[in-house]
Design an enzyme around this catalytic site. Sequence first.
Site, PDB file in Angstrom:
ATOM      1  N   HIS A  67       0.834  -1.211   0.000  1.00  0.00           N
ATOM      2  CA  HIS A  67       0.000   0.000   0.000  1.00  0.00           C
ATOM      3  C   HIS A  67       0.867   1.259   0.000  1.00  0.00           C
ATOM      4  CE1 HIS A  67      -3.491  -2.542   0.597  1.00  0.00           C
ATOM      5  NE2 HIS A  67      -2.956  -3.060   1.674  1.00  0.00           N
ATOM      6  N   VAL A 122     -12.965   1.096   4.882  1.00  0.00           N
ATOM      7  CA  VAL A 122     -12.138  -0.076   4.567  1.00  0.00           C
ATOM      8  C   VAL A 122     -10.960   0.321   3.672  1.00  0.00           C
ATOM      9  CG1 VAL A 122     -12.174  -2.445   3.682  1.00  0.00           C
ATOM     10  CG2 VAL A 122     -14.203  -1.516   4.771  1.00  0.00           C
ATOM     11  N   ASP A 158      -6.253   1.805   4.473  1.00  0.00           N
ATOM     12  CA  ASP A 158      -4.861   1.422   4.224  1.00  0.00           C
ATOM     13  C   ASP A 158      -4.328   2.027   2.926  1.00  0.00           C
ATOM     14  OD1 ASP A 158      -6.363  -0.149   2.534  1.00  0.00           O
ATOM     15  OD2 ASP A 158      -5.691  -2.064   3.353  1.00  0.00           O
TER      16      ASP A 158
END
Length: 370
Positions: free
Chosen positions: A96, A267, A270
């Site tokens: 990420h 969600v 990240d």
Amino acid sequence: MIIGIPKEIQPFEYRVGLTPAGANELIRHGHDVLIEHNAGLGIGLTNEMYLSVGAKIVPSSEELFETAEMIVKVKALQSSEYSLLKPKQILFTFLHLAADPEQTRALLDSDCVAIAYETVTDYSGGLPLLAPMSEVAGRFAIQAGAHALEKHNGGSGILLGGVPGVKPANVVVIGGGVVGINAARMASGLNADVTILDRNLEVLKKIDHYTNGRIKTVYSNYFNLEQIISKAHLVIGAVLIPGAAAPKLVTHNMVKNMKLGSVLVDVAIDQGGCFETSIATTHKDPTYVVDGVVHYCVENIPGAVAKTSTLALTNATMPYIVDLANKGWKNVTRENIHFKHGLNVCHGNVTHSAVARDLGYAYVNPDKLI
């Protein structure tokens, strides 16, 4: 090849990058597997279980990184691990990077080869290594959101499915990918009133077809989003642009116009989050309140159900780990374009276009380095 599995050190992270079954598979292919002491203990995978299949236990992450040619993890490197990376070492994990400039800089400085689970693709255009964690995160997001809606947790005191004579909660899911579909199905299964938004009409048609219209579908644009969110009790942010930072689709003004005691679950946190008001949290202290709206923004949602998550993840990653170990990263990326898409950083170069764009680096085509 020598494959090293360190213990995850992110707070409240109990997953592990390889199970004893996975270690056994690699050893059967002639590789050496090093497991950091108690790396899997958080989910009941003991040192003895790894030893029984032929893996070796090492006492520290320092020794493991020093010896291993490939490091297999679950989460991105933590700052204390940056200095442990060696030149030419392969790192295979979730990265990420678009939302993590500090880690990106460390990977570039290390001269390692960093392959990200979340940008490896498949022949159908999917993300096969991200998918199992997206399934977990989507389903868990509803569980977390329902908990946050409880009055003693700051929520409005709404039961998702309602009861006879009382309307169910209004649940909105932004994004019709793997996370969004799993969240919507979970909420619908609890008898909530569910609406899912996406910009892909084909995705919306499929959702409508497979759920027989039980889940409402709405084309995603600013106007529709603003109107629908103002009436929601629970909003799930399930937006994904592979490799890139998440777009901030829900503005602070939209949050201000939401019902008091409603809940946002991001969600996409990240990847930087898809709500302007999102700030990363942990499982120890998962929520905070902005303008009367509860925010749940835990970066490693699947870590809450670490055993299920580890088994689901390693089911997907094992064939790729074996391929990397058997052939080496150059041969694998030469012959498999989908694996090449996973190459994010290579010998001091950013080799994923979305990461380069979002962080301001020059993009280097990986073909030049293979």
